[in-house]
Design a protein around this motif. Structure first.
Motif, mmCIF file in Angstrom:
data_model
loop_
_atom_site.group_PDB
_atom_site.id
_atom_site.type_symbol
_atom_site.label_atom_id
_atom_site.label_comp_id
_atom_site.label_asym_id
_atom_site.label_seq_id
_atom_site.Cartn_x
_atom_site.Cartn_y
_atom_site.Cartn_z
ATOM 1 N N LYS A 48 0.825 -1.225 0.000
ATOM 2 C CA LYS A 48 0.000 0.000 0.000
ATOM 3 C C LYS A 48 0.856 1.271 0.000
ATOM 4 C CE LYS A 48 -4.018 2.005 2.328
ATOM 5 N NZ LYS A 48 -5.054 1.792 3.371
ATOM 6 N N PRO A 49 1.855 1.390 0.914
ATOM 7 C CA PRO A 49 2.667 2.622 0.908
ATOM 8 C C PRO A 49 3.506 2.780 -0.361
ATOM 9 C CG PRO A 49 3.538 1.029 2.484
ATOM 10 C CD PRO A 49 2.200 0.524 2.054
ATOM 11 N N ILE A 50 3.832 1.662 -1.030
ATOM 12 C CA ILE A 50 4.585 1.750 -2.289
ATOM 13 C C ILE A 50 3.742 2.456 -3.342
ATOM 14 C CG2 ILE A 50 5.620 0.412 -4.172
ATOM 15 C CD1 ILE A 50 6.279 -1.749 -2.098
ATOM 16 N N LEU A 51 2.466 2.082 -3.409
ATOM 17 C CA LEU A 51 1.574 2.689 -4.398
ATOM 18 C C LEU A 51 1.262 4.148 -4.061
ATOM 19 C CD1 LEU A 51 -0.880 -0.257 -5.041
ATOM 20 C CD2 LEU A 51 0.427 0.933 -6.787
ATOM 21 N N ILE A 52 1.139 4.436 -2.763
ATOM 22 C CA ILE A 52 0.816 5.807 -2.354
ATOM 23 C C ILE A 52 2.036 6.712 -2.519
ATOM 24 C CG2 ILE A 52 0.136 7.277 -0.407
ATOM 25 C CD1 ILE A 52 -1.592 4.887 0.548
ATOM 26 N N GLY A 53 3.193 6.217 -2.088
ATOM 27 C CA GLY A 53 4.429 6.978 -2.208
ATOM 28 C C GLY A 53 4.574 8.052 -1.146
ATOM 29 N N LYS A 54 5.772 8.600 -1.053
ATOM 30 C CA LYS A 54 6.062 9.629 -0.056
ATOM 31 C C LYS A 54 5.249 10.885 -0.356
ATOM 32 C CE LYS A 54 9.898 12.023 2.195
ATOM 33 N NZ LYS A 54 11.376 12.232 2.205
ATOM 34 N N GLY A 55 4.447 11.288 0.618
ATOM 35 C CA GLY A 55 3.613 12.471 0.438
ATOM 36 C C GLY A 55 2.553 12.301 -0.634
#
Length: 296
Positions: free
Chosen positions: A240-247
């Motif tokens: 999930k955080p990979i798809l969302i990315g930083k910021g």
């Protein structure tokens, strides 16, 4: 009127979807450089004066490692039933292997009028290599015709299409009386285009554990605006955080690129709103596979 059903089969990443896109002269099915990108058996209606053809684009037939893979293979078998012409697509740059043999053995079990050998990616191959491929394939099953093409560079696509037209059956009645019945639902096409963007953006992290669902879409005529709400489904929390990315940079970039691709189809402004959801091990859950739209 001449009518017929045509199925395009082959192992993953041999260029089946690119071939379909060239025949229809637009992107009607997802086509990327990654294997296993077509998940549903896709029926597309080709119409021209005096002709009606239903084309089946299929997932690549391959060794099953989970329930989703079993479903994909079942779609290939379904596409081979009750068709007039089968196009077997082989990649000239790859070796013949067990997956190719499995597909040809499947073809033998289904009735068809014509079996056409399509050797794709021929643009840089010499004649002796092509002849060797032809002879090897003909030892396994009888082909009615062979063509060398380049789906990517649109070489010999019209020649294949003309041969198909020549071998259709005459009918007083159209194959489909209501063409809209076979048009791909807009939500499915949009979801596939967005999934293509994701496949191209993330090389190894998430691709084949990713699905896209268009939750809602609405067109506002007065604003000439298409409003689309979609969800990206992954198997693991870590994805999930990979798809969302930083910021939120990655998910924003997906939106920008998806909007660019969709603008090639829709002549209007496009607004996208996205969500990322986790459905653990969804590729091995029959209920979730069905929920995501992969229906038999």
């Amino acid at each position: 009127m001449k009518i017929g059903k045509v199925s395009i089969v082959g192992k993953p990443n041999v260029g089946k979807s690119t071939l379909i896109n060239q025949i229809f002269n637009k992107e009607v099915v997802i086509a990327t450089s990654k294997p296993q990108t077509t998940r549903n058996r896709i029926e597309l209606l080709y119409e021209e004066d005096g002709y009606q053809i239903i084309f089946n684009d299929t997932p690549g037939f391959h060794e099953a490692r989970n329930k989703l893979d079993l479903f994909l293979n079942s779609q290939v078998k379904k596409a081979l039933k009750n068709v007039d012409i089968i196009l077997f697509v082989f990649d000239a740059k790859r070796e013949f292997d067990q997956e190719d043999l499995d597909i040809l053995n499947q073809i033998k079990t289904f009735k068809h009028e014509k079996l056409i050998m399509i050797i794709n990616k021929c643009e840089n191959e010499d004649a002796s290599t092509i002849e060797g491929i032809k002879e090897s394939l003909k030892k396994i099953i009888k082909f009615d015709k062979e063509f060398c093409i380049s789906a990517l560079y649109n070489q010999n696509i019209n020649v294949v299409l003309e041969y198909i037209k020549e071998n259709l059956i005459e009918s007083e009645l159209p194959l489909v009386s209501n063409p809209s019945e076979l048009e791909q639902q807009e939500k499915f096409v949009i979801a596939e285009i967005i999934r293509k963007v994701i496949l191209n953006q993330f090389k190894y992290e998430v691709p084949h554990s990713t699905a896209v669902i268009v939750d809602e879409m609405k067109y506002y005529k007065e604003k000439n605006l298409l409003d689309i709400m979609f969800s990206i489904v992954v198997e693991k929390e870590s994805q999930k955080p990979i798809l969302i990315g930083k910021g939120g940079n990655s998910i924003k970039n997906i939106g920008v690129l998806a909007r660019k691709e969709l603008s090639k189809i829709y002549d209007c402004k496009i607004y996208l709103k996205s969500f990322v959801k986790v459905k653990k091990n969804w590729r091995d859950d029959n209920n979730i596979i069905k929920e995501l739209g992969y229906k038999k």
